[in-house]
Design an enzyme around this catalytic site. Structure first.
Site, PDB file in Angstrom:
ATOM      1  N   ASP A  50      33.800  -1.006   9.565  1.00 42.52           N
ATOM      2  CA  ASP A  50      35.258  -0.966   9.402  1.00 42.52           C
ATOM      3  C   ASP A  50      35.630   0.106   8.370  1.00 42.52           C
ATOM      4  O   ASP A  50      36.189  -0.208   7.336  1.00 42.52           O
ATOM      5  CB  ASP A  50      35.781  -2.355   8.959  1.00 42.52           C
ATOM      6  CG  ASP A  50      35.156  -2.840   7.653  1.00 42.52           C
ATOM      7  OD1 ASP A  50      34.054  -2.371   7.285  1.00 42.52           O
ATOM      8  OD2 ASP A  50      35.787  -3.692   6.982  1.00 42.52           O
ATOM      9  N   HIS A  72      27.495  -1.453  -1.778  1.00 43.91           N
ATOM     10  CA  HIS A  72      27.735  -2.336  -0.632  1.00 43.91           C
ATOM     11  C   HIS A  72      27.041  -1.896   0.661  1.00 43.91           C
ATOM     12  O   HIS A  72      25.864  -2.117   0.820  1.00 43.91           O
ATOM     13  CB  HIS A  72      29.232  -2.516  -0.360  1.00 43.91           C
ATOM     14  CG  HIS A  72      29.931  -3.343  -1.403  1.00 43.91           C
ATOM     15  ND1 HIS A  72      29.421  -4.506  -1.925  1.00 43.91           N
ATOM     16  CD2 HIS A  72      31.136  -3.167  -2.005  1.00 43.91           C
ATOM     17  CE1 HIS A  72      30.263  -5.010  -2.812  1.00 43.91           C
ATOM     18  NE2 HIS A  72      31.301  -4.220  -2.890  1.00 43.91           N
TER      19      HIS A  72
HETATM   20  C1  BDR Z   1      32.388  -5.384   2.017  1.00 40.14           C
HETATM   21  O1  BDR Z   1      33.795  -5.518   2.258  1.00 40.14           O
HETATM   22  C2  BDR Z   1      34.361  -4.256   2.541  1.00 40.14           C
HETATM   23  O2  BDR Z   1      35.467  -4.045   1.742  1.00 40.14           O
HETATM   24  C3  BDR Z   1      33.295  -3.233   2.262  1.00 40.14           C
HETATM   25  O3  BDR Z   1      33.388  -2.154   3.187  1.00 40.14           O
HETATM   26  C4  BDR Z   1      32.006  -3.995   2.434  1.00 40.14           C
HETATM   27  O4  BDR Z   1      31.597  -3.999   3.786  1.00 40.14           O
HETATM   28  C5  BDR Z   1      32.091  -5.717   0.559  1.00 40.14           C
HETATM   29  O5  BDR Z   1      32.472  -7.019   0.279  1.00 40.14           O
HETATM   30 CA    CA Z   2      32.492  -2.402   5.416  1.00 37.80          CA
END
Ligand code: BDR
Ligand code: CA
Length: 323
Positions: free
Chosen positions: A11, A247
Site C-alpha cells: 500500500d 517497517h
Molecule cells: C505498517 O503500516 C504502514 O503504515 C506501513 O507502510 C507499514 O506497512 C507499519 O505499521
Molecule cells: Ca505498508
C-alpha cells in the site's frame, strides 16, 4: 543460487517504497509483480504509486495488479496522510507512469502466479491482509502452493502504533488478518517487535541520497515527510537523531537472511472487535485455555528480536551496490 521469486502485496507508502526499491535491487530476489491494497492511501493511489515507483526504480517490466479498496468486514479507517503525505510518498510529485495496471485483479494474480510456479513463490504482504484473505477464499489450497508467506504487521510485546495494542496493517483489516493467521501456511510475522528496533536515521538515508543514485535520491526525498512525522511523536525524544522505522523492508530482510531474526511460535489470533481491535495474540506456551479461541490452530512464527544493525547494513549496502 537461483533468485527467489517474490510477489509484494503493498500500500505504498514511504516505507513500502523502500521495500520495493530493496526488492528490485537485490540480486537474490526475482520480483514477479506487485499487488496493491488500500491502507496508507486509497487503492487507486496505491496502484499508481506502485507503477511510478517501479518506473523510477528501473523496473518498469514488473506488473502491478490492483486489489481491495476496503476491508472485508469493518468500515474503512481514514488514510494516514499525516504519516505518508497526501500522495503517500511524502508529497514529492513523482511523475505518473504511462503504464497501466493488469486487467487481472490482485487476489486472482496471486492465485494464478502460485499455480504457474507451484511451491516457488514467497508472498510478502506489507499492507492490510485483505488481498491475501481474498486469494485464500478463491483457492483454499493456496498455502500449499507458496514457498512462504511473510507478513509485516502486528505487535506481540511492543506497544501498537495505531492504538496501545494494534499495529496499522492488522487494524486496517483485522478480520482478514485473523483469517489469514488461522490457516496452516509457512507464515512468518515481522511486526513492530522488530521493525521498531530497525531505525533508519537521517545519516543512513543521506547515504542513500549520496551513494545510491536516482533511487537513493527518491527515497531520501520521500522520507523527509515520514521522518518529520516521527520527529513529531513522543518517541522522537528517545532517538539519537531524526529517523524513521524501516517497517516493510524488514520483511524482505527476513526473506533474505532469516538468521538475523529470532522467532517465537504459537497459535495466533487477531482481535476483531472492542477496545483491543487489531491486537495480535499468540498462545506461545501452547497452554490449553478456558477460552477455545487458540485451540487446534496451526503455529505461526513471529519475530521478537533482530540484529538491527545487520538488517540495516543489508538494506543500505544492497541499494548502494545496485546504483
Ligand atoms: C505498517 O503500516 C504502514 O503504515 C506501513 O507502510 C507499514 O506497512 C507499519 O505499521
Ligand atoms: Ca505498508
Amino acid at each position: 543460487m537461483k533468485p527467489r521469486k517474490i510477489i509484494i502485496d503493498t500500500d505504498p507508502g514511504v516505507d513500502d517504497a523502500m521495500a520495493i526499491a530493496f526488492a528490485v535491487a537485490h540480486p537474490g530476489l526475482d520480483l514477479l509483480g506487485l499487488t496493491t491494497v488500500f491502507g496508507n492511501v486509497a487503492v487507486q493511489l496505491a496502484t499508481s504509486n506502485a507503477l511510478k515507483l517501479l518506473d523510477n526504480f528501473n523496473a518498469s517490466s514488473v506488473p502491478v495488479a490492483a486489489g481491495a479498496s476496503r476491508p472485508l468486514v469493518q468500515d474503512p479507517l481514514p488514510h494516514p496522510d499525516f504519516v505518508h503525505g497526501q500522495d503517500g510518498l511524502g508529497n514529492i510529485d513523482l511523475p505518473d507512469s504511462e503504464r497501466q495496471q493488469l486487467e487481472m485483479e490482485a487476489a486472482h494474480y496471486i492465485v494464478d502466479s502460485a499455480n504457474r510456479f507451484p511451491g516457488e513463490i514467497t508472498l510478502i504482504a506489507v499492507g492490510p491482509l485483505t488481498n491475501v484473505a481474498a486469494a485464500l477464499a478463491l483457492d483454499p489450497e493456496l498455502p500449499g502452493k507458496l514457498d512462504q508467506l511473510v507478513i509485516m504487521g502486528g505487535a506481540l510485546d511492543e506497544p501498537g502504533n495505531v492504538s496501545p495494542l494494534a499495529e496499522a496493517n492488522f487494524l486496517g483489516d483485522p478480520h482478514a488478518a485473523d483469517r489469514v493467521l488461522a490457516v496452516d501456511w509457512p507464515a512468518v510475522v515481522v511486526g513492530l517487535d522488530v521493525t521498531h528496533k530497525i531505525m533508519l536515521y537521517d545519516s543512513d538515508l543521506k547515504q542513500l541520497s549520496d551513494k545510491a543514485g536516482a533511487v537513493g535520491e527518491v527515497l531520501w526525498r520521500a522520507s523527509r515527510f515520514y521522518v518529520n512525522y516521527y520527529s513529531s511523536t513522543g518517541a522522537a525524544s528517545e532517538l539519537p537523531e531524526p529517523g524513521c522505522a524501516m517497517h516493510d523492508a524488514a520483511a524482505l530482510a527476513y526473506v533474505l537472511e532469516p538468521e538475523l531474526f529470532e522467532l517465537v511460535h504459537g497459535a495466533t489470533r487477531v482481535v476483531t472487535e472492542g477496545i483491543a481491535i487489531g491486537q495480535m495474540t499468540m498462545n506461545r506456551k501452547g497452554y490449553t485455555y478456558l477460552l477455545p479461541h487458540w485451540q487446534d490452530l496451526p503455529a505461526t512464527g513471529c519475530c521478537v528480536s533482530v540484529d538491527a544493525e545487520r538488517v540495516k547494513s543489508l538494506f543500505l549496502d544492497t541499494l548502494i551496490a545496485a546504483a
